[in-house]
Write an enzyme that holds these catalytic residues in place. Structure first.
Site, PDB file in Angstrom:
ATOM      1  N   ILE A  19       0.833  -1.203   0.000  1.00 33.21           N
ATOM      2  CA  ILE A  19       0.000   0.000   0.000  1.00 33.21           C
ATOM      3  C   ILE A  19       0.871   1.260   0.000  1.00 33.21           C
ATOM      4  O   ILE A  19       0.568   2.235  -0.694  1.00 33.21           O
ATOM      5  CB  ILE A  19      -0.948  -0.033   1.227  1.00 33.21           C
ATOM      6  N   ASP A  26      11.349   3.648   4.730  1.00 34.01           N
ATOM      7  CA  ASP A  26      11.133   2.216   4.954  1.00 34.01           C
ATOM      8  C   ASP A  26      12.378   1.626   5.614  1.00 34.01           C
ATOM      9  O   ASP A  26      13.484   2.180   5.493  1.00 34.01           O
ATOM     10  CB  ASP A  26      10.869   1.500   3.614  1.00 34.01           C
ATOM     11  N   VAL A  36      10.639   3.203  11.801  1.00 32.55           N
ATOM     12  CA  VAL A  36       9.680   4.168  12.361  1.00 32.55           C
ATOM     13  C   VAL A  36       9.365   3.921  13.838  1.00 32.55           C
ATOM     14  O   VAL A  36       8.766   4.774  14.488  1.00 32.55           O
ATOM     15  CB  VAL A  36       8.352   4.207  11.558  1.00 32.55           C
ATOM     16  N   TYR A  90      -2.254  -7.535  16.528  1.00 32.52           N
ATOM     17  CA  TYR A  90      -2.506  -6.656  15.375  1.00 32.52           C
ATOM     18  C   TYR A  90      -3.780  -5.836  15.589  1.00 32.52           C
ATOM     19  O   TYR A  90      -3.793  -4.615  15.393  1.00 32.52           O
ATOM     20  CB  TYR A  90      -2.611  -7.521  14.118  1.00 32.52           C
ATOM     21  N   LYS A  98      -4.200  -1.803  15.806  1.00 35.35           N
ATOM     22  CA  LYS A  98      -4.994  -1.031  14.836  1.00 35.35           C
ATOM     23  C   LYS A  98      -6.146  -0.303  15.516  1.00 35.35           C
ATOM     24  O   LYS A  98      -6.578   0.762  15.066  1.00 35.35           O
ATOM     25  CB  LYS A  98      -5.486  -1.945  13.712  1.00 35.35           C
TER      26      LYS A  98
HETATM   27  N1  LIG Z   1      -2.632  -5.617   3.076  1.00 34.01           N
HETATM   28  C1  LIG Z   1      -3.768  -5.582   3.767  1.00 34.01           C
HETATM   29  O1  LIG Z   1      -4.695  -6.374   3.536  1.00 34.01           O
HETATM   30  C2  LIG Z   1      -3.955  -4.567   4.854  1.00 34.01           C
HETATM   31  C3  LIG Z   1      -5.208  -4.509   5.464  1.00 34.01           C
HETATM   32  C4  LIG Z   1      -5.423  -3.585   6.468  1.00 34.01           C
HETATM   33  C5  LIG Z   1      -4.404  -2.736   6.863  1.00 34.01           C
HETATM   34  N2  LIG Z   1      -3.186  -2.826   6.256  1.00 34.01           N
HETATM   35  C6  LIG Z   1      -2.155  -1.912   6.732  1.00 34.01           C
HETATM   36  O2  LIG Z   1      -1.616  -1.171   5.668  1.00 34.01           O
HETATM   37  C7  LIG Z   1      -0.243  -0.873   5.936  1.00 34.01           C
HETATM   38  C8  LIG Z   1       0.609  -1.336   4.763  1.00 34.01           C
HETATM   39  O3  LIG Z   1       0.465  -2.738   4.661  1.00 34.01           O
HETATM   40  P1  LIG Z   1       0.926  -3.550   3.377  1.00 34.01           P
HETATM   41  O4  LIG Z   1      -0.090  -4.590   3.156  1.00 34.01           O
HETATM   42  O5  LIG Z   1       1.291  -2.626   2.282  1.00 34.01           O
HETATM   43  O6  LIG Z   1       2.229  -4.278   3.972  1.00 34.01           O
HETATM   44  P2  LIG Z   1       3.624  -4.654   3.287  1.00 34.01           P
HETATM   45  O7  LIG Z   1       4.206  -5.704   4.173  1.00 34.01           O
HETATM   46  O8  LIG Z   1       3.449  -4.927   1.851  1.00 34.01           O
HETATM   47  O9  LIG Z   1       4.475  -3.305   3.447  1.00 34.01           O
HETATM   48  C9  LIG Z   1       4.811  -2.795   4.700  1.00 34.01           C
HETATM   49  C10 LIG Z   1       6.107  -2.014   4.569  1.00 34.01           C
HETATM   50  O10 LIG Z   1       6.411  -1.480   5.867  1.00 34.01           O
HETATM   51  C11 LIG Z   1       7.802  -1.597   6.068  1.00 34.01           C
HETATM   52  N3  LIG Z   1       8.104  -1.605   7.496  1.00 34.01           N
HETATM   53  C12 LIG Z   1       7.826  -2.591   8.394  1.00 34.01           C
HETATM   54  N4  LIG Z   1       8.297  -2.253   9.598  1.00 34.01           N
HETATM   55  C13 LIG Z   1       8.887  -1.046   9.473  1.00 34.01           C
HETATM   56  C14 LIG Z   1       9.563  -0.184  10.368  1.00 34.01           C
HETATM   57  N5  LIG Z   1       9.733  -0.514  11.648  1.00 34.01           N
HETATM   58  N6  LIG Z   1      10.027   0.993   9.891  1.00 34.01           N
HETATM   59  C15 LIG Z   1       9.871   1.339   8.596  1.00 34.01           C
HETATM   60  N7  LIG Z   1       9.248   0.545   7.695  1.00 34.01           N
HETATM   61  C16 LIG Z   1       8.767  -0.635   8.133  1.00 34.01           C
HETATM   62  C17 LIG Z   1       8.174  -2.906   5.394  1.00 34.01           C
HETATM   63  O11 LIG Z   1       9.578  -2.972   5.117  1.00 34.01           O
HETATM   64  C18 LIG Z   1       7.308  -2.879   4.156  1.00 34.01           C
HETATM   65  O12 LIG Z   1       7.991  -2.284   3.069  1.00 34.01           O
HETATM   66  C19 LIG Z   1       0.102  -1.584   7.256  1.00 34.01           C
HETATM   67  O13 LIG Z   1      -0.037  -0.664   8.315  1.00 34.01           O
HETATM   68  C20 LIG Z   1      -0.970  -2.648   7.357  1.00 34.01           C
HETATM   69  O14 LIG Z   1      -1.232  -3.012   8.679  1.00 34.01           O
HETATM   70  C21 LIG Z   1      -2.933  -3.727   5.265  1.00 34.01           C
END
Ligand SMILES: NC(=O)c1ccc[n+]([C@@H]2O[C@H](COP(=O)([O-])OP(=O)(O)OC[C@H]3O[C@@H](n4cnc5c(N)ncnc54)[C@H](O)[C@@H]3O)[C@@H](O)[C@H]2O)c1
Length: 256
Positions: free
Chosen positions: A19, A38, A60, A152, A156
């Site tokens: 995302i 990241d 972060v 989780y 959230k």
């Molecule tokens: N994919 C889904 O279905 C979904 C649903 C609801 C919420 N979300 C939320 O959306 C956000 C993005 O999720 P996504 O699916 O793109 O995940 P993803 O795993 O594809 O990407 C997450 C990114 O965050 C980075 N990251 C992790 N820990 C970190 C840290 N400590 N410091 C800096 N960067 C860090 C990772 O390296 C990765 O590039 C998250 O907060 C997730 O909880 C995702």
């Protein structure tokens, strides 16, 4: 597409994947100068390939790293207007099997990380006397729980309240803060689910729209919330979930 504003600088965390990467692409297409943050070593190359201006490696969950990333963006581009907090992690374990370190890590990245980055940008905007906005990535799990997701879902839920608290604190400074709640989106975070046809079939059927979502469908909502089109929107929770939180449509009743 919302009206572009000249020289807008937007920070996106979690920019190397899923995302966050989709947000980098979408906001850069709109004309923002996008700084991606990241943990991943390849973040600079990924962000530039998506049309962003700079990728910064930072964890972060550490406030010093967030402050430094924002300072770097300000030094390089003169200002920051928006931050999109998409860095996040998930873990799957029932509550009684959850160890201290896993619990803490999920809270530190998802909750502390969202707060530290928002605070760093908020301080910059308030000191500069300029408006801006913050978008936090919550989840449908901000409002409901699933088995094995206690850490989780707790994180959230906290992100949802963090967004409301920041919106209330910063409204008088013209800083809008909103929380986006994705449903099941096809990203590496969900790789295990997408590798399991039964599970992903259930998820698709559970959403009234009958399918999972794409990262670009979350990014378009983030683009709206960080635009002047959303100038009177703050403290909101915007579900991007195919209707998941609205209710359930069991497959056997689809024809009614
Ligand atoms: N994919 C889904 O279905 C979904 C649903 C609801 C919420 N979300 C939320 O959306 C956000 C993005 O999720 P996504 O699916 O793109 O995940 P993803 O795993 O594809 O990407 C997450 C990114 O965050 C980075 N990251 C992790 N820990 C970190 C840290 N400590 N410091 C800096 N960067 C860090 C990772 O390296 C990765 O590039 C998250 O907060 C997730 O909880 C995702």
């Amino acid at each position: 597409m919302s009206t572009p504003v000249a020289n807008v600088v937007t920070i996106v965390t979690g920019a190397a994947s899923g995302i966050g990467a989709a947000c980098v692409r979408r906001l850069a297409e709109r004309g923002d100068t996008v700084v991606g943050v990241d943990l991943a070593a390849e973040v600079d190359g990924r962000v530039r390939a998506l049309g962003g201006a700079l990728g910064v490696i930072a964890d972060v969950s550490t406030s010093v790293a967030c402050d430094a990333a924002v300072a770097q963006a300000v030094e390089r581009f003169g200002r920051v207007d928006h931050v999109v907090s998409a860095a996040g992690i998930e873990c799957n374990a029932p509550a009684h099997e959850m160890d201290d370190d896993t619990w803490s890590l999920v809270q530190r990245v998802n909750v502390d990380g969202s707060f530290f980055m928002a605070r760093a940008v908020g301080r910059h905007l308030i000191a500069a006397g300029r408006p801006g906005s913050v978008v936090l990535l919550g989840s449908i799990n901000s409002a409901m729980a699933m088995p094995g997701q206690v850490a989780y879902a707790s994180s959230k839920g906290a992100v949802l309240q963090l967004g409301r608290g920041l919106a209330v604190d910063w409204g008088r400074h013209g800083i809008r803060v909103n929380v986006v709640g994705p449903g099941v989106i096809d990203t590496p975070l969900n790789a295990r689910s997408f590798a399991d046809p039964a599970r992903i079939g259930y998820y698709a059927g559970r959403a009234p729209l009958g399918r999972h979502g794409e990262p670009s469908e979350v990014a378009s909502v983030v683009a709206f919330l960080t635009s002047t089109d959303a100038s009177y929107v703050t403290g909101a929770f915007v579900a991007v979930d195919g209707g998941w939180l609205a209710g359930e449509v069991p497959p056997s009743r689809r024809e009614y």
